[in-house]
Design a protein around this motif. Structure first.
Motif, mmCIF file in Angstrom:
data_model
loop_
_atom_site.group_PDB
_atom_site.id
_atom_site.type_symbol
_atom_site.label_atom_id
_atom_site.label_comp_id
_atom_site.label_asym_id
_atom_site.label_seq_id
_atom_site.Cartn_x
_atom_site.Cartn_y
_atom_site.Cartn_z
ATOM 1 N N SER A 5 0.830 -1.197 0.000
ATOM 2 C CA SER A 5 0.000 0.000 0.000
ATOM 3 C C SER A 5 0.864 1.246 0.000
ATOM 4 O O SER A 5 2.015 1.235 0.432
ATOM 5 C CB SER A 5 -0.927 -0.003 1.218
ATOM 6 O OG SER A 5 -0.163 0.029 2.418
ATOM 7 N N LYS A 7 -0.721 4.507 0.935
ATOM 8 C CA LYS A 7 -1.271 5.330 2.015
ATOM 9 C C LYS A 7 -2.150 4.460 2.916
ATOM 10 O O LYS A 7 -2.384 3.295 2.627
ATOM 11 C CB LYS A 7 -2.098 6.492 1.438
ATOM 12 C CG LYS A 7 -1.363 7.390 0.461
ATOM 13 C CD LYS A 7 -0.337 8.271 1.139
ATOM 14 C CE LYS A 7 0.318 9.219 0.146
ATOM 15 N NZ LYS A 7 1.347 10.082 0.781
ATOM 16 N N TYR A 9 -5.573 3.524 3.892
ATOM 17 C CA TYR A 9 -6.903 3.624 3.281
ATOM 18 C C TYR A 9 -7.970 4.112 4.246
ATOM 19 O O TYR A 9 -9.026 4.623 3.840
ATOM 20 C CB TYR A 9 -7.322 2.275 2.686
ATOM 21 C CG TYR A 9 -7.763 1.241 3.700
ATOM 22 C CD1 TYR A 9 -9.116 1.102 4.031
ATOM 23 C CD2 TYR A 9 -6.850 0.401 4.335
ATOM 24 C CE1 TYR A 9 -9.532 0.156 4.958
ATOM 25 C CE2 TYR A 9 -7.253 -0.541 5.256
ATOM 26 C CZ TYR A 9 -8.590 -0.665 5.567
ATOM 27 O OH TYR A 9 -9.000 -1.597 6.490
ATOM 28 N N ARG A 10 -7.723 3.973 5.555
ATOM 29 C CA ARG A 10 -8.715 4.385 6.547
ATOM 30 C C ARG A 10 -8.743 5.907 6.752
ATOM 31 O O ARG A 10 -9.682 6.433 7.339
ATOM 32 C CB ARG A 10 -8.425 3.696 7.885
ATOM 33 C CG ARG A 10 -8.644 2.184 7.877
ATOM 34 C CD ARG A 10 -8.126 1.548 9.152
ATOM 35 N NE ARG A 10 -6.664 1.566 9.159
ATOM 36 C CZ ARG A 10 -5.916 0.527 8.790
ATOM 37 N NH1 ARG A 10 -6.499 -0.595 8.408
ATOM 38 N NH2 ARG A 10 -4.606 0.603 8.823
ATOM 39 N N PRO A 12 -9.010 9.348 4.927
ATOM 40 C CA PRO A 12 -9.281 10.049 3.663
ATOM 41 C C PRO A 12 -8.433 11.296 3.475
ATOM 42 O O PRO A 12 -8.249 11.756 2.343
ATOM 43 C CB PRO A 12 -10.773 10.394 3.769
ATOM 44 C CG PRO A 12 -11.075 10.384 5.224
ATOM 45 C CD PRO A 12 -10.178 9.331 5.811
ATOM 46 N N TYR A 15 -5.597 11.355 0.965
ATOM 47 C CA TYR A 15 -5.949 11.212 -0.457
ATOM 48 C C TYR A 15 -6.532 12.508 -1.014
ATOM 49 O O TYR A 15 -7.704 12.558 -1.393
ATOM 50 C CB TYR A 15 -6.941 10.070 -0.651
ATOM 51 C CG TYR A 15 -6.412 8.723 -0.250
ATOM 52 C CD1 TYR A 15 -5.872 7.853 -1.187
ATOM 53 C CD2 TYR A 15 -6.443 8.309 1.087
ATOM 54 C CE1 TYR A 15 -5.391 6.601 -0.811
ATOM 55 C CE2 TYR A 15 -5.955 7.068 1.471
ATOM 56 C CZ TYR A 15 -5.429 6.219 0.512
ATOM 57 O OH TYR A 15 -4.953 4.990 0.882
ATOM 58 N N THR A 161 -10.366 8.934 -5.948
ATOM 59 C CA THR A 161 -9.749 8.833 -4.618
ATOM 60 C C THR A 161 -10.255 7.578 -3.897
ATOM 61 O O THR A 161 -9.499 6.932 -3.157
ATOM 62 C CB THR A 161 -10.047 10.072 -3.765
ATOM 63 O OG1 THR A 161 -11.456 10.302 -3.720
ATOM 64 C CG2 THR A 161 -9.349 11.299 -4.336
ATOM 65 N N ARG A 165 -7.999 4.311 -2.531
ATOM 66 C CA ARG A 165 -8.137 3.763 -1.178
ATOM 67 C C ARG A 165 -8.437 2.269 -1.219
ATOM 68 O O ARG A 165 -7.932 1.494 -0.392
ATOM 69 C CB ARG A 165 -9.228 4.514 -0.416
ATOM 70 C CG ARG A 165 -8.871 5.961 -0.108
ATOM 71 C CD ARG A 165 -10.019 6.715 0.524
ATOM 72 N NE ARG A 165 -10.324 6.198 1.869
ATOM 73 C CZ ARG A 165 -11.377 6.596 2.580
ATOM 74 N NH1 ARG A 165 -12.225 7.492 2.083
ATOM 75 N NH2 ARG A 165 -11.570 6.098 3.793
ATOM 76 N N ASP A 168 -5.176 0.444 -1.955
ATOM 77 C CA ASP A 168 -4.319 0.397 -0.777
ATOM 78 C C ASP A 168 -4.862 -0.584 0.270
ATOM 79 O O ASP A 168 -4.100 -1.338 0.882
ATOM 80 C CB ASP A 168 -4.186 1.795 -0.158
ATOM 81 C CG ASP A 168 -3.247 2.689 -0.952
ATOM 82 O OD1 ASP A 168 -2.405 2.158 -1.691
ATOM 83 O OD2 ASP A 168 -3.360 3.927 -0.830
ATOM 84 N N LEU A 183 -14.867 3.157 3.582
ATOM 85 C CA LEU A 183 -15.080 4.004 2.413
ATOM 86 C C LEU A 183 -16.527 4.439 2.228
ATOM 87 O O LEU A 183 -16.792 5.560 1.784
ATOM 88 C CB LEU A 183 -14.612 3.276 1.148
ATOM 89 C CG LEU A 183 -13.133 3.413 0.786
ATOM 90 C CD1 LEU A 183 -12.249 2.724 1.805
ATOM 91 C CD2 LEU A 183 -12.868 2.847 -0.598
#
Length: 223
Positions: A5, A7, A9-10, A12, A15, A161, A165, A168, A183
Motif C-alpha cells: 500500500s 497510504k 486507506y482508513r 481520507p 488522499y 480517490t 483507497r 491500498d 469508504l
C-alpha cells in the motif's frame, strides 16, 4: 513480492484530489504491483531496465514518492526537432559523430511514439483550430484502424480517490466488509443485498483496470 500500500486507506485526508492527468496517472501506476516489483528489483541500478517503457515512463520512480509525476513528459507538449543550427553546435562537442547524433534523434523519436504517443505537425503561421480538428480526426481514425480503445471512455474522476483507497486497502489485506465500512459508511452492508460490499468490488475492478491501462498509458486490452 506482493503489492504494498501507498497510504492508509482508513484516512481520507491522505488522499487529496490531484491536479492534472500525469498526477492521476502516477497515483494508479505506483499502485500497480508489476511496476512495484520492477522498481524494487532495479532501484539500485544506474540505468533503468528496458521493461520500464511498457509502463509509459522512461525512468523508474519510487512508488512512495508523491510527486514523481513531475518527471513525466506532459501528455501534450511541443517538441523541437533538431535543425541544421543544432547540428553545427553538436559538432563542437568532443566525441560527437554523425552516427551518434542520428542514434540520439532516432531514440528520442522512438520513445515519443511508445505507449500511444503520436507525433503531429502544426504550422504556427496558419489558423490553429482547423489543424487541431484535423489532428483529432486523424487520431480517432488511427485508433479505429488499429482497434485501439482509450481507457477513459467515461471520466469518473470524482471517484478516483475511492479507487486509490480500495487499492491500498486490498494491498493491506483488508476484507471487502472492512473496506466498505471505511469508504462507504453510509451504505448498508447487510444480508441479503450487501450493497457496501458490492460497491467495493466494483470500485476494485475499476481501480485495477485503471492501474493496468490509464496508469501505464496503455489502450484497453482486448479479450
Amino acid at each position: 513480492m506482493s503489492a504494498y500500500s501507498i497510504k492508509d486507506y482508513r484516512n481520507p485526508l491522505q488522499y487529496p484530489a490531484r491536479e492534472g492527468i500525469n498526477a492521476w496517472r502516477w497515483e494508479f501506476l505506483r499502485r500497480n504491483p508489476e511496476y512495484q516489483r520492477l522498481y524494487e528489483a532495479h532501484k539500485d541500478c544506474v540505468t533503468p531496465p528496458s521493461e520500464v517503457s511498457s509502463f509509459g515512463v522512461r525512468n523508474l520512480y519510487d512508488p512512495r514518492f508523491d510527486d514523481a509525476y513531475q518527471g513525466f513528459l506532459a501528455p501534450s507538449h511541443i517538441l523541437e526537432l533538431p535543425n541544421f543550427a543544432w547540428v553545427e553546435k553538436w559538432k563542437l562537442v568532443p566525441g560527437y559523430t554523425t552516427e551518434r547524433g542520428m542514434h540520439m534523434l532516432l531514440r528520442a523519436l522512438t520513445e515519443l511514439q511508445l505507449q500511444g504517443d503520436t507525433l503531429a505537425v502544426i504550422n504556427r503561421a496558419l489558423p490553429l483550430e482547423p489543424q487541431l480538428d484535423a489532428i483529432r480526426e486523424s487520431v480517432a481514425q488511427k485508433n479505429k484502424q488499429e482497434n485501439n480503445r482509450p481507457p477513459l471512455g467515461n471520466d469518473r474522476r470524482g471517484e478516483w480517490t475511492f479507487y486509490l483507497r480500495v487499492l491500498d486497502g486490498f494491498a493491506d489485506g483488508a476484507s471487502y466488509d472492512e473496506l466498505a465500512a471505511a469508504l462507504y459508511p453510509g451504505s448498508e452492508n447487510a444480508y441479503p443485498d450487501f450493497s457496501g460490499r458490492k460497491r467495493v468490488k466494483k470500485a476494485l475492478e475499476r481501480a485495477v483496470f485503471l492501474s493496468q491501462t490509464f496508469g501505464t498509458k496503455s489502450f484497453v486490452l482486448e479479450k
